[in-house]
Design a protein around this motif. Structure first.
Motif, short mmCIF file in Angstrom:
data_model
loop_
_atom_site.label_atom_id
_atom_site.label_comp_id
_atom_site.label_asym_id
_atom_site.label_seq_id
_atom_site.Cartn_x
_atom_site.Cartn_y
_atom_site.Cartn_z
N MET A 73 91.75 89.29 -39.64
CA MET A 73 92.29 90.15 -40.69
C MET A 73 92.39 89.35 -41.98
SD MET A 73 96.33 90.21 -39.56
CE MET A 73 95.98 90.83 -37.92
N ASN A 74 92.48 90.04 -43.07
CA ASN A 74 92.68 89.36 -44.35
C ASN A 74 94.10 88.82 -44.39
OD1 ASN A 74 90.08 90.04 -45.33
ND2 ASN A 74 90.81 92.05 -45.96
N LYS A 75 94.22 87.51 -44.49
CA LYS A 75 95.54 86.88 -44.45
C LYS A 75 95.56 85.66 -45.34
CE LYS A 75 99.57 87.30 -42.28
NZ LYS A 75 100.33 88.54 -42.17
N LYS A 76 96.65 85.52 -46.09
CA LYS A 76 96.81 84.35 -46.94
C LYS A 76 97.78 83.38 -46.29
CE LYS A 76 98.03 82.92 -51.67
NZ LYS A 76 96.80 82.13 -51.87
N PHE A 77 97.34 82.16 -46.05
CA PHE A 77 98.17 81.10 -45.49
C PHE A 77 98.40 80.06 -46.59
CE2 PHE A 77 95.83 82.98 -41.98
CZ PHE A 77 96.82 83.17 -41.02
N SER A 78 99.46 80.29 -47.38
CA SER A 78 99.74 79.43 -48.53
C SER A 78 98.54 79.42 -49.45
CB SER A 78 100.15 78.04 -48.07
OG SER A 78 100.67 77.28 -49.14
N SER A 79 97.80 78.31 -49.55
CA SER A 79 96.66 78.25 -50.46
C SER A 79 95.34 78.59 -49.78
CB SER A 79 96.56 76.85 -51.07
OG SER A 79 96.30 75.88 -50.07
N VAL A 80 95.37 78.87 -48.48
CA VAL A 80 94.16 79.14 -47.71
C VAL A 80 94.07 80.64 -47.40
CG1 VAL A 80 92.90 78.66 -45.59
CG2 VAL A 80 94.21 76.84 -46.69
N ASN A 81 92.91 81.23 -47.67
CA ASN A 81 92.70 82.64 -47.38
C ASN A 81 91.72 82.81 -46.23
OD1 ASN A 81 94.18 84.21 -49.47
ND2 ASN A 81 92.92 82.99 -50.87
N PHE A 82 92.07 83.68 -45.28
CA PHE A 82 91.14 84.01 -44.19
C PHE A 82 90.67 85.45 -44.42
CE2 PHE A 82 89.69 85.40 -40.06
CZ PHE A 82 89.03 84.28 -39.56
N ARG A 83 89.35 85.64 -44.39
CA ARG A 83 88.78 86.95 -44.65
C ARG A 83 88.30 87.61 -43.36
NH1 ARG A 83 90.99 88.50 -49.15
NH2 ARG A 83 90.72 87.01 -50.85
N LYS A 85 86.21 89.52 -40.69
CA LYS A 85 84.79 89.55 -40.39
C LYS A 85 84.48 90.73 -39.47
CE LYS A 85 85.24 84.49 -39.93
NZ LYS A 85 84.81 84.07 -41.26
N SER A 86 83.23 91.00 -39.24
CA SER A 86 82.89 91.94 -38.17
C SER A 86 83.31 91.31 -36.85
CB SER A 86 81.39 92.23 -38.17
OG SER A 86 80.67 91.07 -37.72
N LEU A 87 83.54 92.10 -35.83
CA LEU A 87 83.98 91.55 -34.55
C LEU A 87 82.94 90.59 -33.98
CD1 LEU A 87 86.48 91.78 -32.78
CD2 LEU A 87 85.28 93.51 -31.41
N THR A 88 81.66 90.90 -34.20
CA THR A 88 80.58 90.02 -33.74
C THR A 88 80.63 88.67 -34.45
OG1 THR A 88 79.16 91.92 -33.26
CG2 THR A 88 78.09 89.77 -33.49
N ASP A 89 80.84 88.71 -35.77
CA ASP A 89 80.91 87.46 -36.53
C ASP A 89 82.17 86.67 -36.19
OD1 ASP A 89 78.54 88.00 -37.77
OD2 ASP A 89 79.41 88.75 -39.63
N TYR A 90 83.27 87.38 -35.93
CA TYR A 90 84.50 86.69 -35.56
C TYR A 90 84.32 85.97 -34.22
CZ TYR A 90 89.47 85.88 -34.57
OH TYR A 90 90.69 85.29 -34.27
N GLU A 91 83.67 86.63 -33.27
CA GLU A 91 83.40 86.00 -31.97
C GLU A 91 82.52 84.77 -32.14
OE1 GLU A 91 81.14 87.23 -27.82
OE2 GLU A 91 82.37 88.75 -28.84
N ALA A 92 81.52 84.87 -33.01
CA ALA A 92 80.64 83.72 -33.26
C ALA A 92 81.42 82.58 -33.91
CB ALA A 92 79.48 84.13 -34.16
#
Length: 321
Positions: A73-83, A85-92
């Motif tokens: 999921m889109n989540k901000k961890f202080s200065s780091v952002n996680f975007r 992905k498609s479920l296939t890309d997340y698994e990869a």
């Protein structure tokens, strides 16, 4: 405290960094860029990217692996952002680093891998390639946003796996102390599978894969920080007590604010964590220093885990006598 740092309200015990903390704790963070010996990473926090550190860690040193990666999921961890992905890309993405962790595990190692309902399938697919998947723990998050068009989401999953059929598991160490609402007695009028105590009737029950006794860290709890997805110390205590012995090595490659490391220390285990965000790594160090003074774990006392809020009521009753 920084002059521009907002003070907590009187009952807000959220742990924060001061400029003095940053100055004193920063030299204790570790970065590795060559093959490391076990003694060099023991009870340390690596402040760097997992992909940068993974190839330099010793082989076969981990007794217990705890992994709480960013969920998809889109989540901000202080200065780091996680975007997201498609479920296939997340698994990869999961597999790209998880396969490199396998050589770090001892032959009898156990693995606990966190996920939410949307990523559980991807996580299972990766784990099932490399490990023996033994169970899926579902734990209740009593927090959660409401929805008018869907069920409120208030649970997460933790996959329990082992590298082989030879592994350690201590069910007696993680029994839950529950209130007995309808106490049953045998033909001699003796309590059956429960015990009458001054504060009430209780039964010790074996742990199941449904955990409803956890409290998410919030502002009045001393373990609370500003990390957006912090896990409760009680949750980690269950995992560490069930699947490791004193002196065993706990490894967490996404350690955040160090809950797994703090609990490992409180329970006399060795540990190592990796955290990219410096602020969180420093908060981990601050919590580890506090664990030298206070080894208590909310909801765990006298060698057993208590149902949510019941231990607090017992302590209040004792103080009032």
């Amino acid at each position: 405290m920084n002059s521009n740092q907002k003070k907590n309200a009187p009952y807000n015990r959220t742990l924060k960094l001061t400029s003095e903390d940053t100055r004193n704790l920063s030299p204790l963070l570790l970065r590795i860029n060559s093959k490391s010996k076990l003694c060099e990473i023991e009870n340390r926090i690596l402040n760097q990217d997992l992909f940068e550190a993974i190839d330099y860690l010793p082989e076969k040193f981990v007794d217990l692996l705890f992994i709480d990666p960013p969920y998809n999921m889109n989540k901000k961890f202080s200065s780091v952002n996680f975007r997201k992905k498609s479920l296939t890309d997340y698994e990869a993405w999961l597999e790209s680093w998880f396969r490199k962790i396998i050589p770090l595990l001892k032959p009898d190692a156990s693995v606990y891998f966190c996920s939410d309902w949307q990523t559980s399938i991807a996580v299972f697919n990766v784990l099932n390639k490399y490990l023996k998947v033994r169970n899926r723990i579902t734990w209740e998050r009593e927090k959660g946003r409401g929805s008018v068009k869907n069920w409120k989401n208030c649970h997460e999953d933790i996959w329990f796996c082992t590298l082989s059929d030879n592994y350690y598991f201590n069910a007696d160490a993680v029994k839950l102390k529950r209130r007995v609402l309808a106490p049953y007695r045998d033909e001699n009028k003796n309590p059956k599978d429960w015990k009458a105590e001054t504060e009430g009737n209780y039964r010790l029950t074996h742990p199941s894969n449904i955990w409803t006794d956890l409290t998410i860290p919030f502002w009045s709890m001393p373990e609370n920080t500003e990390h957006p997805t912090q896990k409760p110390e009680k949750l980690l205590a269950k995992i560490i007590l069930a699947s490791s012995r004193e002196g065993d090595f706990v490894f967490d490659p996404f350690c955040g604010v160090g809950t797994s490391l703090v609990v490992a220390k409180k329970l006399n285990r060795k540990f190592c964590g990796i955290e990219l965000e410096k602020k969180y790594a420093l908060l981990s160090l601050k919590r580890l220093a506090l664990a030298e003074i206070d080894k208590s774990i909310q909801g765990y006392a006298d060698g057993v885990f208590w149902e949510r809020n019941t231990l607090r009521e017992q302590l209040i009753n004792k103080k009032s006598k």
